[in-house]
Structure formats: C-alpha cells, structure tokens
Design a protein around this motif. Structure first.
Motif, PDB file in Angstrom:
ATOM      1  N   GLN A  12      33.198  34.330  27.520  1.00 31.25           N
ATOM      2  CA  GLN A  12      34.409  33.354  27.277  1.00 31.25           C
ATOM      3  C   GLN A  12      35.661  33.993  28.185  1.00 31.25           C
ATOM      4  O   GLN A  12      36.363  32.760  28.282  1.00 31.25           O
ATOM      5  CB  GLN A  12      34.716  34.130  25.736  1.00 31.25           C
ATOM      6  CG  GLN A  12      34.103  34.408  24.882  1.00 31.25           C
ATOM      7  CD  GLN A  12      33.669  32.751  23.993  1.00 31.25           C
ATOM      8  OE1 GLN A  12      34.726  32.756  24.175  1.00 31.25           O
ATOM      9  NE2 GLN A  12      32.563  32.838  23.962  1.00 31.25           N
ATOM     10  N   SER A  13      35.457  34.762  28.988  1.00 34.31           N
ATOM     11  CA  SER A  13      37.221  35.089  29.571  1.00 34.31           C
ATOM     12  C   SER A  13      36.732  34.312  30.819  1.00 34.31           C
ATOM     13  O   SER A  13      35.675  34.635  31.605  1.00 34.31           O
ATOM     14  CB  SER A  13      38.016  36.474  29.243  1.00 34.31           C
ATOM     15  OG  SER A  13      37.177  36.734  29.885  1.00 34.31           O
ATOM     16  N   LEU A  14      37.806  34.417  31.620  1.00 34.46           N
ATOM     17  CA  LEU A  14      37.827  33.895  33.466  1.00 34.46           C
ATOM     18  C   LEU A  14      37.070  35.374  34.212  1.00 34.46           C
ATOM     19  O   LEU A  14      36.346  35.130  35.056  1.00 34.46           O
ATOM     20  CB  LEU A  14      39.005  33.195  33.854  1.00 34.46           C
ATOM     21  CG  LEU A  14      38.450  32.894  35.395  1.00 34.46           C
ATOM     22  CD1 LEU A  14      37.730  32.452  35.945  1.00 34.46           C
ATOM     23  CD2 LEU A  14      39.804  32.432  36.332  1.00 34.46           C
ATOM     24  N   GLN A  15      37.405  36.220  34.107  1.00 35.48           N
ATOM     25  CA  GLN A  15      37.615  37.857  34.191  1.00 35.48           C
ATOM     26  C   GLN A  15      35.878  37.686  33.724  1.00 35.48           C
ATOM     27  O   GLN A  15      35.413  38.513  34.611  1.00 35.48           O
ATOM     28  CB  GLN A  15      38.280  38.520  33.755  1.00 35.48           C
ATOM     29  CG  GLN A  15      37.787  40.579  34.170  1.00 35.48           C
ATOM     30  CD  GLN A  15      38.749  41.492  32.888  1.00 35.48           C
ATOM     31  OE1 GLN A  15      39.018  40.690  32.643  1.00 35.48           O
ATOM     32  NE2 GLN A  15      38.367  42.898  33.855  1.00 35.48           N
ATOM     33  N   SER A  53      41.525  39.503  43.524  1.00 38.61           N
ATOM     34  CA  SER A  53      41.865  40.560  42.642  1.00 38.61           C
ATOM     35  C   SER A  53      42.401  40.248  41.626  1.00 38.61           C
ATOM     36  O   SER A  53      41.864  41.241  40.607  1.00 38.61           O
ATOM     37  CB  SER A  53      42.358  41.976  43.397  1.00 38.61           C
ATOM     38  OG  SER A  53      41.226  42.048  44.786  1.00 38.61           O
ATOM     39  N   ASN A  54      42.993  39.727  41.189  1.00 41.84           N
ATOM     40  CA  ASN A  54      44.421  39.957  39.992  1.00 41.84           C
ATOM     41  C   ASN A  54      43.409  38.430  38.730  1.00 41.84           C
ATOM     42  O   ASN A  54      43.792  38.697  38.060  1.00 41.84           O
ATOM     43  CB  ASN A  54      45.359  38.875  40.701  1.00 41.84           C
ATOM     44  CG  ASN A  54      46.261  39.113  40.726  1.00 41.84           C
ATOM     45  OD1 ASN A  54      46.662  40.357  40.801  1.00 41.84           O
ATOM     46  ND2 ASN A  54      47.083  39.112  41.761  1.00 41.84           N
ATOM     47  N   ILE A  55      42.243  38.055  39.088  1.00 39.67           N
ATOM     48  CA  ILE A  55      41.237  37.193  37.560  1.00 39.67           C
ATOM     49  C   ILE A  55      40.359  38.816  38.092  1.00 39.67           C
ATOM     50  O   ILE A  55      40.734  38.821  36.562  1.00 39.67           O
ATOM     51  CB  ILE A  55      40.344  36.283  39.020  1.00 39.67           C
ATOM     52  CG1 ILE A  55      41.396  35.208  38.947  1.00 39.67           C
ATOM     53  CG2 ILE A  55      40.080  35.902  38.684  1.00 39.67           C
ATOM     54  CD1 ILE A  55      40.560  34.208  39.818  1.00 39.67           C
ATOM     55  N   LEU A  56      40.212  39.256  38.813  1.00 38.49           N
ATOM     56  CA  LEU A  56      38.828  41.044  38.170  1.00 38.49           C
ATOM     57  C   LEU A  56      39.198  41.534  37.532  1.00 38.49           C
ATOM     58  O   LEU A  56      38.659  42.201  36.407  1.00 38.49           O
ATOM     59  CB  LEU A  56      38.433  41.168  39.599  1.00 38.49           C
ATOM     60  CG  LEU A  56      37.267  40.578  40.355  1.00 38.49           C
ATOM     61  CD1 LEU A  56      37.038  41.208  41.844  1.00 38.49           C
ATOM     62  CD2 LEU A  56      36.048  40.508  39.719  1.00 38.49           C
ATOM     63  N   ALA A  57      40.434  41.395  37.543  1.00 36.46           N
ATOM     64  CA  ALA A  57      41.958  42.485  37.106  1.00 36.46           C
ATOM     65  C   ALA A  57      42.385  42.110  35.604  1.00 36.46           C
ATOM     66  O   ALA A  57      42.797  42.819  34.455  1.00 36.46           O
ATOM     67  CB  ALA A  57      42.939  42.802  37.920  1.00 36.46           C
TER      68      ALA A  57
END
Length: 149
Positions: A12-15, A53-57
């Motif tokens: 669902q989410s980008l992450q 990194s912000n996407i992964l977080a």
C-alpha cells in the motif's frame, strides 16, 4: 491478490513498495542509500541518498513524479508501480515472482493461452524466444550452442 497460486504481498505505502523492491531486486544484499542513489544516477536519474533513506523510514509518503521515476530507474521497473493505488503493482509483483521461479527452476517454459488473431505481442514473443535460447544453451555442451537468430 493471488498470482500463480502464490499470495501477493499487500503493498500500500511507498515505504512498503520500496522495501519489497529492495528485497526482490537485491536478494540477500544490504543496499545503502548512497549505493542506490549512485545506481539511479548511472541510469540517468537523480535521487539523493538522504531522500531515499527518508522514503525507507516512512517520512516521505507522496514524492514528486520525478522521484517516482528515479525509483523506477533504480529498480528497473515501471515508475507507476510506486504511485498511490497503482494499477501496475500486480503486474510488477507477478513479473518478479515469475523471474524468481524461473531462476530456481520451478518454471521451465511458457505456454501462450488466449492468443487473439494478431498472435503474441512482439515483446512477449521476444521474451519467449530468449527463454528458449537460454534453455537450449544450458542443455548443450560448452561451445556447442546454436545461434537462434
């Protein structure tokens, strides 16, 4: 969603999508933000390692279309996979599952069903011929592979 008898993950989410692609594209590897950003740059895109990194977080949830395109370049998939409510998620997941099964030998061939009067699309025919060439090359002794061209 059920793909080939295997339950597709809920993405669902980008992450979740980026984590899934890291796992499937670089199995067993730890890919740093710097490494991924460099890969994107080599492929003609732009993505900073800190933004990745912000996407992964989970800190970035709605990036620009340019960032989505950069992710697509880095992972080698249609960038629309990363859009919210993407219609291509199932296609990308099915393709990755197919390639994984092909790599492990669970799938050894492809059969065309429901082909219309126009025949197979050129891309599918080219892919099927490449599978055939790979299989024939593996079955013949070294140096004895025939050219299918």
């Amino acid at each position: 969603m059920d793909i080939g008898g295997e339950r597709a993950p809920e993405l669902q989410s980008l992450q979740q999508k980026v984590e899934y692609m890291l796992e499937k594209t670089f199995p067993g590897q730890k890919v740093s933000g710097r490494t991924f950003a460099e890969l994107v740059r080599e492929r003609g895109g732009a993505l900073s390692h800190s933004y990745f990194s912000n996407i992964l977080a989970g800190k970035v949830t709605q990036p620009s279309e340019e960032i989505l395109k950069a992710l697509g370049l880095g992972f080698g998939v249609d960038w629309r996979f990363f859009k919210e409510e993407s219609e291509v998620v199932g296609d990308v997941v099915a393709g990755l599952q197919f390639l994984a099964k092909r790599r492990t030998g669970e799938i050894s061939g492809v059969a065309g069903r429901g082909v219309d009067d126009d025949g197979l699309p050129a891309e599918l025919l080219e892919f099927a011929l490449s599978l055939l060439a790979d299989t024939k090359a593996k079955q013949q002794p070294d140096g004895a592979a025939d050219d299918l061209a």
